[in-house]
Every structure is written in structure tokens, then in C-alpha cells.
Design an enzyme around this catalytic site. Structure first.
Site, PDB file in Angstrom:
ATOM      1  N   LYS A   1     -12.487  15.802 -30.461  1.00 48.28           N
ATOM      2  CA  LYS A   1     -13.063  14.576 -30.496  1.00 48.28           C
ATOM      3  C   LYS A   1     -14.065  14.349 -31.636  1.00 48.28           C
ATOM      4  CE  LYS A   1     -10.685  13.070 -26.522  1.00 48.28           C
ATOM      5  NZ  LYS A   1      -9.495  12.269 -26.712  1.00 48.28           N
TER       6      LYS A   1
ATOM      7  N   ASP B   1      -7.415  18.852 -21.337  1.00 40.28           N
ATOM      8  CA  ASP B   1      -6.761  17.448 -21.706  1.00 40.28           C
ATOM      9  C   ASP B   1      -5.554  17.732 -22.712  1.00 40.28           C
ATOM     10  OD1 ASP B   1      -6.802  14.710 -21.771  1.00 40.28           O
ATOM     11  OD2 ASP B   1      -8.119  14.577 -23.738  1.00 40.28           O
TER      12      ASP B   1
ATOM     13  N   ASP C   1       0.846  -1.217  -0.086  1.00 38.95           N
ATOM     14  CA  ASP C   1       0.027   0.027   0.184  1.00 38.95           C
ATOM     15  C   ASP C   1       0.918   1.252   0.074  1.00 38.95           C
ATOM     16  OD1 ASP C   1      -1.759   1.887   0.738  1.00 38.95           O
ATOM     17  OD2 ASP C   1      -2.954   0.665   1.848  1.00 38.95           O
TER      18      ASP C   1
ATOM     19  N   LYS D   1       1.016  13.905 -16.546  1.00 41.80           N
ATOM     20  CA  LYS D   1      -0.184  14.620 -16.476  1.00 41.80           C
ATOM     21  C   LYS D   1      -1.257  14.216 -15.828  1.00 41.80           C
ATOM     22  CE  LYS D   1      -2.415  14.666 -21.025  1.00 41.80           C
ATOM     23  NZ  LYS D   1      -3.753  14.723 -20.831  1.00 41.80           N
TER      24      LYS D   1
ATOM     25  N   HIS E   1      -0.150  19.683 -24.454  1.00 39.47           N
ATOM     26  CA  HIS E   1       0.270  19.234 -25.545  1.00 39.47           C
ATOM     27  C   HIS E   1       0.413  20.496 -26.620  1.00 39.47           C
ATOM     28  CE1 HIS E   1      -0.357  15.477 -23.884  1.00 39.47           C
ATOM     29  NE2 HIS E   1      -1.345  15.398 -24.279  1.00 39.47           N
TER      30      HIS E   1
ATOM     31  N   HIS F   1       3.892  13.613 -23.512  1.00 39.16           N
ATOM     32  CA  HIS F   1       4.551  12.989 -24.515  1.00 39.16           C
ATOM     33  C   HIS F   1       4.577  13.416 -25.852  1.00 39.16           C
ATOM     34  CE1 HIS F   1       0.232  12.081 -25.456  1.00 39.16           C
ATOM     35  NE2 HIS F   1       0.475  11.539 -26.518  1.00 39.16           N
TER      36      HIS F   1
HETATM   37  C1  BG6 Z   1      -3.740  12.251 -24.060  1.00 35.32           C
HETATM   38  C2  BG6 Z   1      -5.320  12.783 -24.084  1.00 35.32           C
HETATM   39  O1  BG6 Z   1      -2.932  13.174 -23.288  1.00 35.32           O
HETATM   40  O2  BG6 Z   1      -3.569  12.492 -25.650  1.00 35.32           O
HETATM   41  C3  BG6 Z   1      -6.068  12.101 -24.882  1.00 35.32           C
HETATM   42  O3  BG6 Z   1      -5.782  12.408 -22.538  1.00 35.32           O
HETATM   43  C4  BG6 Z   1      -5.591  12.124 -26.426  1.00 35.32           C
HETATM   44  O4  BG6 Z   1      -7.350  12.491 -24.943  1.00 35.32           O
HETATM   45  C5  BG6 Z   1      -4.250  11.759 -26.521  1.00 35.32           C
HETATM   46  O5  BG6 Z   1      -6.253  11.352 -27.193  1.00 35.32           O
HETATM   47  C6  BG6 Z   1      -3.537  12.170 -27.834  1.00 35.32           C
HETATM   48  O6  BG6 Z   1      -2.322  11.588 -28.016  1.00 35.32           O
HETATM   49  P1  BG6 Z   1      -1.769  10.879 -29.390  1.00 35.32           P
HETATM   50  O7  BG6 Z   1      -0.330  10.831 -29.138  1.00 35.32           O
HETATM   51  O8  BG6 Z   1      -2.597   9.602 -29.466  1.00 35.32           O
HETATM   52  O9  BG6 Z   1      -1.990  12.092 -30.376  1.00 35.32           O
END
Ligand code: BG6
Length: 452
Positions: A307, A217, A77, A130, A222, A160
């Protein structure tokens, strides 16, 4: 040491990335999973193999055997001090551990306290994921929790997108080509448009997504990081060189104006499990940003992300000013553009005008570079970033001041959001997104090279 190794992120991304590092001969250390689940090392190995295969990665038995031999497991834990005793035991005699926290941010403080309590933080690096807060003040609070026991050089915040090879390529295209940089300013560039379109909905992530929405998000993190790459000044290098320049750029971005902010929600979103009745969460967002510095003053940066749009594509379009109208040349409809395709089929397009055959007219033609046709296959973002964290290269990670600046930029939009407008799945979002770019070149379909 991976906290939360039995979770979703590890299953979808981490095992595959580590396996790929193993295949390239870049893994040199043991990998210890930490989780509440009482898994044996063998269970972890079986899970790892299934997870890698499920991503579509071809698994080589010899490579996997080397990888599997590195794996072991600590169960416990995160709230129990004894867990950190077991962690210490598992890495006894090792130096410079990397603790990768694949756990909800609400647990970061607890785990870092536990690691510090067991005397494990001195030479450690801690990798976190994140969301880094949900607004400026919660981001500051989270940073305070982490910095209670860690210095900034020890904290590796993953976005990422910064690990995507075509995003890293932006710097090379900009600064390694002497024909590009002289054009990179308000004298030559009319506008920059960034599109991040996804042709799927929120699916089974309603519980996660509904309190978050598109702005938090993908925009605050990003897409602002992409602007950091496109618009920052050249760096003189050094471990913090690029990060300093990105933060300097963020500091010159004006707080976003809710008057230039459009929110959409796709029809059908409210039926998703985990979404609140009458939710006002946006699944589409479009906005306009201004950068107050000498290079960019007066050049709008537009972002749209959503989306359930018609395609999956992320691209940055740098739109150059029109040429003068001259009596011996036919009028042109389209300006020159340089397009950075981040996803899919990463590459660069240069849109030029050329003579239409047989008639006195010009037409846009596209010089299309597909990186995969020219270069070796690129590492996956997590493969790159986890490798960097293990080697102590933090240049593609986000620093505390970067997190706080990006929240500062979007804060007015969080405070005064306009109502969401409903759009049909498979459309380009609500009409307000088109009105946002009025006076500038309209949004266009992302470039998707025909042979993809
Ligand atoms: C994530 C989001 O950080 O990035 C998602 O939470 C999104 O909602 C994703 O779909 C997109 O990443 P990639 O690398 O697939 O373009």
C-alpha cells in the site's frame, strides 16, 4: 440468498454485479437478502439503486425495474432457528439455492448449521468470501465447520482475482499460442516477478487490516493464485481440471523462507484509526518462492505487494534469459519479457530488442496489446463469479486443498517474520525489496501504457 446484504461488500460490489448480470439477461431467479436489519423489500430496493449508482454504473430504469422485482428481504438473527424457517419459506418451491455468505467467517459455521437444521443444504451451493482462516490450522478448522453439513462440490470460495478477465486470459495466452508454451520453462525463463502496487493506504480499514497485514491480505490468496495460473500445467478440462492443476503446482512450491522475506510499513500507518500502537503489521511485503518441479526448478518467483506505493498496478513479468553475446551484435541491456497487465488497462506486453535507428545499437521496444482496444468490455470479477456460482461452474473458485496448500507455503513467514522497515508513502517500499532480487533483473516500474 445473500446473507449480510445490508453490509459493505454488497453495497460496493454485489448489487452492481447482479445488476450487470440482469442487464446481460443472465439473471433468472429471485434474490433474497437476509440480515439482522429490519428492512422492507422497498428499503432494500432503494438501497440497491443507491449502491449501484454510487459505483459509477449508469442505471437503466427498465433493467433496474426487472432487477428490483427480484429482490425481497428476510430479517432475522443468524443465531435464531426461526430465521432459517423464514428463509425456507422465502424459497419454497425453488430448487438448487445459492447461499452467498457475505458475513464474517466466524459466522459461517452458525449459518451453515442453521441452514442444515432447516433442511436447506441438500442441493444448495454456498458461496463464501475470504479470509479463509489466518493460518493453516484456522483454515482447516474453518473447512471442518463448512464440511460438517456440505460436500466440497457445494462450497464456492471466492478469490476475486480468479474472476478478473485478464487473469483468466493467462491460460489463453499460454495455451492457445503455439509460440509461447515451448518457451515456458527453466531453459528459457530466468525469473518471474509479480507486483501488486496500490497508491493508497489502509484509509478507514485499520480495524480490519491491522490484525491481517499484506501477506495474509493479498499474497496468500490473490498473488499465489496468479502464480497458479502462470505456472500450472495444462489441464485436460472437466469441472476440477484447472483446480487440480493449480493445487498440484502449489504442492510443488517450497515453504517460503523467512531469509528471503522483506516486510515494510509506510510512515504514518500507526496514526490510522484501528491500528495498534507500535503495530508491527506489514503494509508492504516482498518475497521469493521456489517451485520444485521439472518445469520450474531454479526459476525464482518474486512477489512484491504494498500500500502507499507510487502507482496502482498489478502485473506479472516473465523475464527470459539473455541471448548469447555475439561479435556482430551490440551488447544488450534488457532481456525479453512477457508482461501480463492485470490492472489497470489489462493486456499483454512483449518486450523485444530492435535496432536503434541510425546507430549500431539495440533498444528495447514494446509490443503492447490493450485488451479493451481489441475486445468487448469485460465483465467485472464479481459479475463473472456470481454468474458462475449460479450456474454451478466452480472452476474459478478455490478448493479446500488449495486454501490449505497456500497457507502451508506462507506459514514459515507467519511464524518467523522479520521486523518491519519503515518506508515513505509514494516510494517503492524498503530497500530490502531491491536486495531480494540481487543477481536477477531489478524490479522495474510497472508498464502503464501511455494512453491510459
Ligand atoms: C482485497 C484486499 O482482497 O483486494 C484489499 O483486502 C485490496 O486490501 C484489494 O486493496 C485489491 O483488489 P483489486 O481488485 O482492487 O485489485
Amino acid at each position: 440468498m445473500i446473507f449480510g446484504i445490508t453490509g459493505d461488500l454488497a453495497r460496493k460490489m454485489t448489487f452492481r454485479s447482479l445488476y450487470r448480470l440482469e442487464r446481460r439477461g443472465l439473471l433468472t431467479c429471485p434474490i433474497v437478502g437476509v440480515a439482522l436489519d429490519d428492512w422492507s423489500a422497498d428499503t432494500l430496493r432503494e438501497h440497491a439503486r443507491a449502491a449501484i449508482e454510487a459505483t459509477g454504473e449508469a442505471v437503466d430504469d427498465q433493467v433496474f425495474a426487472r432487477f428490483a422485482a427480484r429482490l425481497s428481504m428476510v430479517s432475522g438473527d443468524f443465531a435464531d432457528a426461526a430465521t432459517y424457517g423464514k428463509v425456507a419459506e422465502a424459497i419454497k418451491g425453488r430448487s438448487n439455492p445459492v447461499f452467498y455468505l457475505e458475513i464474517p467467517p466466524s459466522l459461517f459455521g452458525r449459518v451453515v448449521d442453521g441452514l442444515a437444521g432447516a433442511g436447506l443444504t441438500d442441493n444448495a451451493r454456498v458461496v463464501v468470501e475470504k479470509p479463509f482462516g489466518h493460518d493453516l490450522s484456522s483454515a482447516k478448522a474453518l473447512n471442518d465447520q463448512l464440511s460438517a453439513h456440505l460436500q466440497e462440490w457445494q462450497i464456492y470460495r471466492i478469490d476475486h482475482f480468479l474472476g478478473k478477465e485478464p487473469a483468466m486470459d493467462i491460460r489463453y495466452i499460454r495455451f492457445s499460442n503455439s509460440i509461447i508454451e515451448p518457451l515456458w520453462n527453466r531453459d528459457r525463463i530466468e525469473a518471474v516477478q509479480i507486483t501488486m502496487a496500490e497508491n493508497f493506504g489502509v484509509e478507514d480499514r485499520g480495524h480490519f487490516y491491522d490484525p491481517v497485514g499484506a501477506l495474509r491480505d493479498v499474497v496468500q490468496n490473490h498473488l499465489l493464485q496468479l502464480i497458479g495460473l502462470i505456472a500450472s500445467e495444462p489441464s485436460s478440462g472437466g469441472p476440477d481440471g484447472f483446480r487440480d492443476k493449480r493445487v498440484e503446482l502449489f504442492k510443488s512450491i517450497r515453504p517460503a523462507d523467512p531469509e528471503h522475506y522483506v516486510r515494510g510499513q509506510y510512515a504514518g500507518y500507526l496514526e490510522i484509526d484501528g491500528v495498534a500502537p507500535n503495530s508491527q503489521t506489514e503494509t508492504f511485503t516482498a518475497l521469493k518462492l521456489h517451485i520444485d518441479n521439472w518445469r520450474w526448478s531454479g526459476v525464482p518467483f518474486f512477489i512484491r505487494a504494498g500500500k502507499a506505493l507510487p502507482v496502482r498496478a498489478t502485473e506479472i513479468r516473465v523475464i527470459f534469459k539473455r541471448p548469447p553475446e555475439l561479435p556482430f551484435l551490440p551488447k544488450i541491456d534488457e532481456q525479453n519479457e512477457l508482461i501480463f497487465r492485470i490492472d489497470p488497462n489489462p493486456g499483454v506486453d512483449l518486450v523485444l530488442q530492435a535496432k536503434e535507428s541510425g546507430v549500431d545499437a539495440s533498444r528495447a521496444v514494446n509490443l503492447c496489446l490493450v485488451f479493451a482496444d481489441e475486445m468487448a468490455a469485460a465483465p467485472e470479477p464479481y459479475e463473472r463469479l456470481l454468474g458462475d456460482a449460479m450456474h454451478g461452474d466452480s472452476s474459478q473458485f478455490i478448493r479446500e486443498d488449495g486454501v490449505e496448500e497456500t497457507w502451508r507455503i506462507v506459514e514459515p513467514l507467519l511464524e518467523s517474520p522479520p521486523p518491519v522497515q519503515i518506508y515513505q508513502p509514494g516510494s517503492w517500499g524498503p530497500p530490502g525489496a531491491d536486495a531480494l532480487v540481487a543477481g536477477y533483473p531489478a524490479w522495474r516500474q510497472p508498464w502503464l501504457p501511455a494512453h491510459q
